[in-house]
Write an enzyme that holds these catalytic residues in place. Structure first.
Site: not given
Ligand code: NAD
Length: 489
Positions: A289, A463, A255, A158
């Protein structure tokens, strides 16, 4: 005219393009038309070996450079990305199908931010001095911040360029080398990043790109030379990769997916809440997400919210993603479109009220209408499973305690948001949400300065922000004895 995006080779290793046509073919499809726009090959074991060996060999010298010198390379790369933003955005649009109106501001630009931010931090990465009593001349300890060594990054489809940069920037800033495997659906952006990093002065071997699917990913993850894995992907993949990492006692950042709540109280600004719900469900055709796919709307604002939402959705412009007037693009693939259509059918079957959308658009490519369900209840499949497409579920609620309990009644914990003019309530609600990343009166903004990541099955590690440094470095403790040594005998 559409640019030719066929890269000179499938992989980028030791500072140069590498091809091995014995690898299985990998077609790149433009999701807005279904046409094949490039042809690559998956990495063979020989290519994987070349990448891992090259990265391992290059890492020590890079780690020995001063952080400031490493940072200079990253900051230079950020500048090149910004200069070439349009070209990189067009490439990202062709790779993913996301509208150019999005990629021009959200993808390469976010990647440049990460390179600049971690480039800036690189010179300031230090350990600490720990006094242990006894005044001057007493014992003390200090810590040395060391790189982990060889890191593997694995991306989803994505945000291919952003994901590659979010992993490469902190890894390289800390003195690591990286082998990156993009999603097999979007292999192009990471190759460009590799070229740009090397143009900016990155020594060969420190950022390598190999192509392929899960098998190539698994070969990288399980290699004993690899010290750390950072994966962006789904929960099932995360489980497999985390297990492989555990077998080798490797560091891991995961993630993963989510089913995040977006809570709209009666006193919220309805226009802002609707804007956030649109961004948090339909940006990138819903393939984000952290999307707030469970929109909890309090009774007093429900009608105003749904009415405004329907009106605003009529303004969505579905079309050629390369046309900057387009604001809503296709899904990534026929397969993902089919998954999302099955969820929509399930939503109808289970009694949710389809307010708008729900059908494949009558045009080539993988377009799906922006879809809204209302009267969704917590037990419905569309309220429980990650859909990863342009489908919003609106759920009703009455009071604060109830909505917090329902928002948390999921295994996921990636993100969450609250809209209210009562700021005390806003802080109270996000404090109670079981989520790694939250927003008050906005949604889905992820600046590089702010740590990003999930709790529960949505992932581990962070992150971005200073927090990412801890996930790409390790501490060595040094105790310094300044006096004699006492022993019992
Ligand atoms: P996916 O899990 O199918 O694939 C992700 C990556 O893992 C791909 O590169 C794939 O080739 C690789 N892979 C698959 N099996 C593997 C294995 N056994 N070993 C090693 N690598 C393997 O996910 P996707 O469909 O590409 O992306 C969508 C998912 O990603 C959604 O669930 C979404 O929520 C999640 N996502 C999370 C974030 C985040 O930051 N939390 C961001 C974007 C997407």
């Amino acid at each position: 005219m559409r640019p030719d995006v066929q890269p000179s080779a499938s992989h980028f290793i030791n500072g140069a393009p590498v091809e091995d046509t014995t690898g299985a073919p990998l077609g790149v499809v433009f999701p807005a038309t279904g046409e094949r726009i490039a042809r690559l090959h998956e990495a063979t074991p020989a290519v994987i070996e070349q990448a891992l060996a090259g990265a391992q060999a290059a890492q020590k010298e890079w780690a020995a450079m001063s952080g400031r010198m490493r940072g200079r390379v990253l900051i230079r790369a950020a500048g090149i990305i910004r200069e070439r933003n349009r070209e990189l955005s067009v490439l990202e649009t062709l790779d993913t199908g996301k509208p150019l109106s999005e990629t021009l501001v959200a993808d390469a630009a976010s990647g440049a931010d990460a390179l600049e931010y971690f480039g800036g931090l690189a010179g300031g990465l230090t350990g600490e001095h720990i006094p242990l009593g006894g005044g001057p001349g007493g014992d003390f300890a200090y810590t040395i911040r060391e790189p982990l060594g060889l890191c593997v990054g694995i991306g989803a489809w994505n945000y291919p360029t952003q994901i590659a940069c979010w992993k490469a920037a902190p890894a390289l800033a800390c003195g690591n080398a990286m082998v990156f495997k993009p999603s097999e659906l979007t292999p192009l952006g990471a190759l460009k990043l590799a070229e740009i990093l090397h143009e900016a002065g990155l020594p060969p071997g420190l950022f390598n790109v190999v192509q392929g699917g899960g098998d190539v990913g698994a070969a990288l993850v399980s290699d004993p030379r690899v010290a750390k894995i950072s994966l962006t992907g789904s929960v099932p993949t995360g489980r497999r990769v985390y297990e492989m990492a555990a077998a080798g006692m490797k560091h891991a950042t995961m993630e993963l997916g989510g089913k995040s709540p977006l809570i709209v109280f009666d006193d919220a600004d309805p226009e802002d809440a609707v804007s956030a719900a649109i961004l948090g469900n339909f940006y990138s055709a819903g393939q984000v997400c952290s999307n707030g796919t469970r929109v909890f709307v309090q009774g007093g604002i429900k009608e105003a919210f749904l009415e405004r939402l329907a009106r605003r959705l009529r303004g969505a412009v579905m079309g050629d993603p390369l046309d900057e007037a387009t604001s809503f693009g296709p899904m990534i693939s026929e397969g993902q479109l089919a998954i999302v259509l099955a969820h929509i059918a399930r939503g109808k079957e289970e009694g949710a009220r389809l307010v708008t959308g729900g059908r494949r658009a009558e045009r080539p490519g993988f377009f799906l209408e922006p879809t809204v369900f209302a009267d969704v209840t917590d037990d419905m499949t569309i309220a429980r499973e990650e859909i990863f497409g342009p489908v919003m579920s609106v759920l009703d609620f009455t009071d604060e305690d109830e909505v917090i309990a329902r928002a948390n009644a999921t295994q996921y914990g990636l993100a969450g948001g609250v809209f209210t003019r009562d700021l005390a309530r806003g802080h109270r609600v996000v404090a109670a949400l079981e989520a790694g990343t939250t927003w008050i009166n906005t949604y889905n903004l992820t600046p590089v300065e702010m740590p990003f990541g999930g709790v529960k099955i949505s992932g581990i590690g962070r992150e971005n922000g200073h927090a990412a440094i801890a996930h790409y470095s390790r501490l060595k403790s040094v105790y310094v004895g300044m006096g004699g040594v006492d022993a019992p005998f």
